[in-house]
Structures are given as C-alpha cells and as structure tokens.
Design an enzyme around this catalytic site. Structure first.
Site, PDB file in Angstrom:
ATOM      1  CB  CYS A 177      17.812   4.343  39.071  1.00 58.17           C
ATOM      2  SG  CYS A 177      17.269   2.881  40.159  1.00 58.17           S
ATOM      3  N   GLY A 178      19.117   1.619  37.268  1.00 61.20           N
ATOM      4  CA  GLY A 178      18.642   0.369  36.113  1.00 61.20           C
ATOM      5  C   GLY A 178      17.289  -0.140  36.559  1.00 61.20           C
ATOM      6  CB  THR A 179      16.019  -1.762  39.775  1.00 60.65           C
ATOM      7  OG1 THR A 179      16.394  -0.666  40.642  1.00 60.65           O
ATOM      8  CG2 THR A 179      17.077  -2.955  39.792  1.00 60.65           C
ATOM      9  CG  ASP A 194      20.811   5.856  41.014  1.00 60.68           C
ATOM     10  OD1 ASP A 194      21.947   6.120  40.479  1.00 60.68           O
ATOM     11  OD2 ASP A 194      20.347   4.856  41.136  1.00 60.68           O
ATOM     12  CG  HIS A 246      14.907   2.333  45.572  1.00 56.69           C
ATOM     13  ND1 HIS A 246      15.004   0.848  46.111  1.00 56.69           N
ATOM     14  CD2 HIS A 246      16.054   2.473  44.923  1.00 56.69           C
ATOM     15  CE1 HIS A 246      16.375   0.407  46.167  1.00 56.69           C
ATOM     16  NE2 HIS A 246      16.816   1.318  45.479  1.00 56.69           N
ATOM     17  CB  CYS A 296      21.922  -2.963  41.887  1.00 52.88           C
ATOM     18  SG  CYS A 296      22.559  -1.317  41.751  1.00 52.88           S
ATOM     19  N   GLY A 297      20.694  -2.123  38.640  1.00 54.40           N
ATOM     20  CA  GLY A 297      20.823  -2.028  37.199  1.00 54.40           C
ATOM     21  C   GLY A 297      22.299  -1.520  37.066  1.00 54.40           C
ATOM     22  CG  HIS A 298      24.113   1.883  39.533  1.00 56.21           C
ATOM     23  ND1 HIS A 298      23.586   1.913  40.473  1.00 56.21           N
ATOM     24  CD2 HIS A 298      25.419   2.272  39.730  1.00 56.21           C
ATOM     25  CE1 HIS A 298      24.181   1.912  41.532  1.00 56.21           C
ATOM     26  NE2 HIS A 298      25.267   2.139  41.105  1.00 56.21           N
TER      27      HIS A 298
END
Length: 335
Positions: free
Chosen positions: A251-253, A247, A222, A89-91
């Site tokens: 969204c990082g990913t 989101d 997603h 999860c990036g964020h």
C-alpha cells in the site's frame, strides 16, 4: 446503450490495477480534485461497473489518465477502486504509470521523470526502463502527517486498543501490536477482514479528520495493521479497505502514512529507508525524503515528504462492456 471500456490489466506487488485506456468520461473542473468530485457526482456508475462484480472483485482498483490542467505537469490521474474514487493511490500510481509508459499513453517531457496531477495534489515520478520495460517507479508523494494519536477504542473479540490516525494521501487508522493484538499472524486474513470494519467504525465515532488544504479529503477510510517485529529498516503490514479487501501490495499511501507515523515517533529520520512488506510479503521501499509542514488555522502541521518505490506487471488487455440491458450493469457486492 452499451458503453465500451478498453483496459490494460495488471498488478503492483500483487494488488490489481486496471488502467482504463479507452472510455474515460470528459470531466468538469480546473484541477484533478474538482474533476474527482465531478466524477463522483456524475460517473460513479463507471467505477462500480468496472470494479464490483461481475466485472471486478473486492480488491479491484485502477484509474484513468487525463491531459494535464497545468503547464508544469505531464498529465493527471483519477483513481477508482471498490472503496471509492480516492484522492491518491500509491500502488495504483505505480501500475498506471508503468502501463501508460509501456503502451505510449504517457509522454514525459524529460526521460525518466514525470510530474502528475492527482486529486490529492502534485506528485513527482522517477522511473527506470530496462529492455523496453518499466523496471521501477518511485513516487514523491504528497505531504504526509499524523492527524491524531492515542485514540482509545474497544473492539469486540480484541478488547481495548489504542489507535493512531495518519495521512498519506488517504487517512489510516494505524494499529500497532499491543495487548489484544499480537501481530498479523495471530489474526490471519479472515479475522483481519472481520475486525477491520469494527476498528474503522470505532475510530470514526471519535475522530473525523479533514485535510487542512483540501476539505474534500476527509474521514478515515483505511485500517493499517502493523506487524510485530518492525524495526527502523523493515516492517510488515496489512491494509484493509473498502468493505471486504486486504491490500495485496504494501500500500503506497499506507506506507506514506506509516513513514509519517514512524517519523513522528522518532523511529525514522530524514533520509532513512524503510522496506515495507505486505500481507503476502511483496515489498515497497519507503524513504523519508524531507520534513515539511501543512498550513492550518491552528498553525503549521508537521509533515514529511515520502518517497515510495515499487514495480508493476501488466497481464493483458481487456475490453469491457457496461450494457444498459444487463441487470448488473452497475455491478454488485455480496459482502
């Protein structure tokens, strides 16, 4: 029995992050991928209790910090959100790292840098501190790649669509503007929420991606709606996850998957920087750091190493009880 969890709450680019700083369960496993599976098998009630109503909401996400399992890393992260216990999860990483550093829960061996274990693999972090606050966090994410292109689906209310699937730590169905979908503002948030499960279900009916290195990472989870007007420098998107969530961050990913997608299409080159905006216009800076590949039975899969940069803000402390006498101890969802 009452279980107590001490949390640091905040957000990354508008999307919530809940760092569970006290109350994390002891997990079995030699790495974070195995620990993720152990958490899912034995402790998923913690995730639902902390993320679902009445203690959370549809967008709630966060995670736990764990000691490292490797000599070359500074720690590990386990992610939780309403959609599940994610591989990456990036964020969430940006928020958890920010809160962990600011409150002394992470101790880097080299100032300004961290190496962290996540279920999807190893990520490297560069961060900047100003006046005692973490001003920015940049993630060197796991290798990201395009898994399938040209998936033809039909969505009630939109008609035929062509969708691609890319991986950036999770698998994304990427919908670009085309006949039937003019862009984010042509849909609005309510229609994105109603249409995204249909898109995801239609893609799942045709394609089930499995990560070539870690088969426990599989399936499209997603949906990324790319807005019209994207250029090689900037673009906007809305990512749908869980059962009822858009989101609030870029969204990082999802940004990692989008970078891999744009690299695959020849839009971005190595070293190119891409500003990715969210539905609410907050932004991350994405960069194609390098080309790479992933091994598979059919030969190397072309991939990229993405960089994702953003910032997070803590909003307060939160001590949460999950009590066995509470009829909603494990949380609930209405939609």
């Amino acid at each position: 029995m009452r279980h107590t969890f001490f949390c640091i709450d905040g957000h990354t680019a508008g999307n919530p992050v809940r760092l569970v700083a006290g109350g994390a369960p002891l997990l079995r496993g030699g790495d974070m991928s195995e620990r993720r599976l152990d958490f899912i098998a034995r402790y998923d009630w913690i995730r639902t209790g902390l993320c679902f109503e009445p203690r959370g909401h549809s967008m709630m996400s966060g995670g736990f910090l764990y000691p490292p399992t490797r000599d070359d890393s500074d720690g590990g992260i386990l992610f939780i959100e309403t959609s599940g216990c994610l591989p990456m999860c990036g964020h969430g990483t940006i928020g958890l790292v920010t809160f962990g550093l600011e409150h002394g829960l992470l101790t880097p061996r080299v100032a300004g840098r961290l190496r962290l274990e996540v279920p999807a693999g190893i990520i490297d972090i560069d961060y900047v501190v100003r006046a005692g606050r973490v001003a920015s966090v940049r993630i060197r994410n796991v290798p990201s790649y395009v898994a399938r292109t040209g998936i033809a689906i039909t969505v009630p209310g939109l008609g035929p669509l062509t969708v691609d699937v890319a991986y950036g730590g999770n698998y994304y169905a990427i919908v670009e503007p085309q006949e039937g979908y003019e862009g984010l503002d042509s849909l609005g948030a309510a229609r994105i929420l109603s249409l995204s499960p249909l898109v995801r279900e239609a893609v799942r009916a045709q394609f089930h991606p499995v990560h070539p290195v870690d088969p426990s990472i599989n399936g499209v989870s997603h949906v990324l709606w790319a807005d019209r007007g994207a250029t090689r420098e900037r673009g906007r998107n809305a990512v749908f996850y869980g059962d009822n969530a858009i989101d609030r961050s870029p969204c990082g990913t999802g940004t990692s998957a989008r970078l891999a997608h744009m690299r695959h299409k020849g839009i971005l080159g190595v070293g190119d920087r891409f500003i990715h905006e969210s539905y609410i216009h907050s932004s991350f800076i994405g960069t194609v750091a390098s080309d790479t590949s992933l091994p598979s039975e059919d030969g190397p899969i072309p991939a990229i190493v993405p960089l994702i940069e953003g910032s997070a803000v803590s909003t307060g402390f939160n001590t949460i009880w999950i009590d066995s006498e509470d009829m909603f101890q494990h949380g609930f969802q209405v939609i």
